[in-house]
Design a protein around this motif. Structure first.
Motif, short mmCIF file in Angstrom:
data_model
loop_
_atom_site.label_atom_id
_atom_site.label_comp_id
_atom_site.label_asym_id
_atom_site.label_seq_id
_atom_site.Cartn_x
_atom_site.Cartn_y
_atom_site.Cartn_z
N ASP A 423 -29.94 -9.52 52.76
CA ASP A 423 -30.30 -10.60 51.84
C ASP A 423 -31.65 -10.25 51.21
N SER A 425 -33.65 -11.83 49.38
CA SER A 425 -34.71 -12.84 49.44
C SER A 425 -35.54 -12.72 50.71
N THR A 426 -35.00 -12.05 51.74
CA THR A 426 -35.75 -11.84 52.98
C THR A 426 -36.42 -10.48 53.03
N ASP A 427 -36.16 -9.62 52.05
CA ASP A 427 -36.78 -8.29 51.99
C ASP A 427 -37.04 -7.95 50.53
N ASN A 456 -38.83 -9.98 59.38
CA ASN A 456 -37.61 -10.74 59.66
C ASN A 456 -36.70 -10.68 58.44
N ILE A 457 -35.53 -10.06 58.61
CA ILE A 457 -34.59 -9.93 57.51
C ILE A 457 -33.26 -10.57 57.93
N THR A 458 -32.44 -10.86 56.94
CA THR A 458 -31.12 -11.44 57.19
C THR A 458 -30.07 -10.45 56.72
N SER A 474 -29.72 -12.90 61.75
CA SER A 474 -31.14 -12.60 61.60
C SER A 474 -31.48 -11.37 62.43
#
Length: 801
Positions: A423, A425-427, A456-458, A474
């Protein structure tokens, strides 16, 4: 025999004596012997000497409900002054006199002419008079007497508050009080038994009884069951004359409601209920409703539901609908068709309000089985582990290095292909990449643990054949530290010593800060920098606990010779690799009092090192440049504001035209004002008079002022006006708020001999018009002023004007 005769004589004498006493008690002397108002003392004495006489009668009674045809004899009134000669006339007045009761005027006999009812009126109050038949004078004072109506049993008992409604709990014991009924009898309770009432049950005596004297109703059986019959109708009878033969009676209806008690347990109509639910249903989704019935009512039907088996309690939850008393079964944990396809849940219903009196009737609870069938659906991939993944990577890892691998599987089909992605938006900086087929996460950017220790990435996983089935997991990535930051001296970088410091005296302790965090902890080593190893003033002492101390090497410091020492210190960490840095400690020499308290320090610096560093020189030059720019900006702003203020002050206020609507004398009126004065507004040369010292005078003056000059050629005295004008000029020159020039104002004067006639209507008074305006006086007060101008004036008014 003689003895008997004596006893009879004695009894006769006693009877005669009693009769005499009774006649004396029954007789009533109503003659008034008191002194009337206004009588004299002598009349009072005379009245006391009269012979006492008065009324004589017995107590009067009359029986109610008399049905005879002749008037009923009541009694006789008589006065002791009546000698039977017929000279006295008797009369009565009061309640019923002349209608209900009549009297024989000659004998005083009283009769009742109507049928009386004691329940309507129990006695009558009347007044008796005895008058002389010839003169009609009162022979006796008016006396009051009472005729009582004697009661007979002519009224039956009545239940005034009926019909009655009472209640009693079911399964009550025998003799439990229910309620009380009361009947009223209008007959006289003090005379005989006409008002003495007794009670009995006419209908319903099998279940209830009534107290004969009080009318209290009680239960007669102990098995009253509301669920079988919830009310009973009783007929209660009340009889007067104490229930004897000939007594009158009345009855009423009593409704007794059987109230509920909790004597019935809840019961499920079915022993098993079946429901189906999709495995993708969210937590909290209702599965179904079941209900247990209770024959009771009200709060006795309130119940709660429980799940008895452990497995069902983990997956399902049951709540109670307070309005319908239904059990609502909901999902507590997500269902999985692949794990278990059918669940049997044991649900138990329990009464909330259990009455301990009926505990022997059995358990007030019931159970049923709820079977839930799970339906299979196409589910998204499932990550392993489902709660997320924690990975670790070294801070100095190369680009493309493997960080870790995530795994997800399709729960519906074995070995179904799954595609992975991150995702964004998380990276957002795209530090990591993931292989879409294998799920391997690699490094895509340089790491710095000191900037971010965790990432923290998804990770998203979708089915290759159905991209709509997507799941998320997660992934937390921990950055492991490497030694890439040298240690630095912790602030403050300054120390102070007294001039009289002793050799070997500890003057300062040094600590270190390091941005790295090695797993085995820090270990630092302290030494003096090479350029300061030969100094004769201070020594460095490594304490071995990651701190160091600075000690004096000699005594006799003099702050007038040198008041500041710069001591470079080298700090080395334990690596690997070992990194070092040099920090400078500034030591000030100060004057102290005998106790060692610092008093003052000078600011002259003496560097142990060769010279000031280039970075410090650049910083000093930048500060000076900033100060110069600020000063120039301030001066520019001040000059700009001053120029703006001057431009506002120099604005020509004379452009403002002042208009006066004054009517002049016309073009040919050249005598009113000297026009040359207006043409030369700024040309007023001052002339000194030979004999005047009052100030400057104007060259030319208007002709009306010149006409006021005296005949010998001397000008009028204008010193008062000149002084006033001069004073105003001085005040204006000293006032900074006025325009920087003089203001000249002129005032017009209306002359005469203008060819143009006046436009005013008032001028018509002087014309020779023959028009008559006298009618304006008749138009009222609003035209009075106009009539004064046009109507012919009176001579006396003209004289007054």
């Amino acid at each position: 025999m003689a003895t008997c005769w004596r006893l009879g004589a004695c009894s006769l004498l006693v009877a005669l004596w009693l009769l005499h006493c009774c006649s004396c008690g029954w007789s009533e002397t109503t003659r008034t012997n008191g002194v009337a108002k206004g009588e004299t003392k002598e009349q009072e004495l005379m009245s006391h000497e009269r012979v006492k006489r008065g009324w004589v009668w017995n107590q009067f009674f009359v029986v109610e409900e008399y049905t005879g045809t002749e008037p009923l004899y009541v009694g006789k009134i008589h006065t002791d002054s009546d000698e039977g000669e017929g000279n006295i006339k008797y009369t009565i007045s009061g309640e019923g006199a002349g209608t209900i009761f009549i009297i024989d005027e000659l004998t005083g006999d009283i009769h009742a002419t109507e049928r009386l009812d004691r329940e309507e009126q129990s006695y009558y109050t009347l007044r008796a008079q005895a008058r002389d038949r010839l003169t009609n004078h009162l022979l006796e004072s008016e006396s009051e007497f009472v005729i009582k109506v004697q009661d007979i049993n002519d009224s039956e008992p009545k239940f005034l508050e009926g019909p009655y409604i009472g209640s009693v709990g079911e399964l009550s014991q025998i003799g439990t009080s229910v309620m009380k009924v009361t009947a009223s009898d209008a007959d006289d309770p003090t005379y005989g038994s006409s008002a003495r009432v007794v009670y009995s049950v006419l209908d319903g005596e099998r279940f209830f009884t009534v107290d004969r004297q009080t009318g209290l109703i009680r239960t007669a059986v102990a098995d009253l069951d509301r669920e079988k019959q919830d009310r009973y109708e009783l007929v209660v009878k009340a009889t007067d004359m104490a229930g004897q033969m000939g007594g009158l009676s009345g009855s009423t209806t009593v409704t007794i409601v059987i109230t509920d008690v909790n004597d019935n347990p809840p019961r499920f109509p079915q022993k098993m209920y079946q429901f189906s639910m999709s495995e993708g249903a969210a937590v909290g989704t209702p599965v179904g409703r079941v209900i247990a019935t209770d024959a009771d009512m009200g709060e006795n039907t309130d119940m709660s539901y429980l799940i008895k088996d452990e497995e069902g309690g983990e997956l399902f939850k049951v709540t109670t609908d307070s309005d319908t008393q239904e059990a609502i079964i909901t999902i507590k944990k997500a269902l999985d068709f692949e794990s278990k396809r059918t669940h049997n849940v044991v649900v138990e219903a329990v009464n909330k309000h259990v009455d301990p009196r009926f505990s022997e009737l059995g358990s007030f609870r019931d159970q049923t089985i709820v079977r839930v069938s799970v339906n299979d659906i196409d589910e998204p991939p499932v990550f392993h582990p489902a709660e997320g993944t924690i990975l670790e990577v070294q801070e100095d890892a190369r680009l493309g290095a493997l960080v870790g691998t995530v795994t997800a599987k399709d729960p519906d089909t074995e070995n179904a292909p799954v595609r992975y992605s991150i995702d964004q938006s998380t990276d957002q900086e795209q530090i990591f990449h993931i292989d879409p087929v294998s799920g391997a996460i690699t490094l895509g950017n340089i790491l710095d643990r000191e900037t971010a220790g965790w990432h923290n990435i998804t990770v998203m996983a979708v089915e290759a054949d159905n991209v709509s089935q997507i799941s998320h997991s997660s992934v937390s990535i921990r950055i492991l530290d490497v030694n890439d930051n040298p240690p630095e001296l912790a602030t403050p970088y300054e120390a102070s010593i007294c001039e009289d410091a002793k050799p070997g005296q500890l003057i300062h302790s040094i600590s270190v800060v390091d941005r790295d965090e090695p797993q085995l902890g820090h270990r630092y080593y302290f030494t003096l920098a090479p350029e300061a190893t030969n100094n004769r003033h201070f020594t460095l002492w490594d304490v071995k606990d990651n701190t160091a101390g600075i000690r004096t090497q000699r005594s006799g410091f003099n702050r007038h010779e040198q008041n500041v020492y710069l001591l470079p210190i080298l700090v080395v960490d334990s690596g690997p690799p070992a990194l070092s840095s040099t920090g400078t400690l500034t030591i000030h020499v100060c004057g102290c009092d005998p106790e060692g308290t610092i008093q003052s320090c000078n600011a002259t610096a003496y560097a142990i090192s060769a010279s000031l560093s280039p970075g410090a020189l650049i910083a000093l030059l930048v500060c000076m440049l900033i100060l110069i720019v600020l000063v120039l900006l301030i001066l520019t702003l001040k000059r700009h504001r001053k120029g703006q203020s001057m431009s506002e002050d120099e604005e020509d206020m004379r452009d403002n035209v002042i208009k006066y609507n004054d009517e002049g004398g016309g073009e040919q009126d050249t005598q009113a004002y000297d026009m040359s004065t207006l043409r030369n507004l700024f040309d007023f040369p001052e002339t000194k008079g030979s004999s005047s010292e009052s100030g400057p005078e104007l060259r030319t003056l208007p002709q009306w002022i010149q006409g006021r000059m005296s005949g010998d050629g001397e000008a009028a005295d204008f010193s008062l006006f000149k002084g006033y004008i001069r004073k105003k000029v001085e005040q204006t020159d000293g006032d900074l708020s006025v325009p920087p020039y003089d203001s000249f104002q002129t005032y017009a004067f209306e002359g005469n001999s203008s060819p143009a006639l006046s436009l005013s209507s008032i001028h018509t008074l002087s014309t020779t018009s023959d028009q008559d305006f006298s009618y304006l006086s008749d138009w009222g007060p609003r035209f009075r002023q106009l009539a004064g101008y046009y109507a012919p004036g009176h001579p006396e008014e003209d004289a007054s004007v």
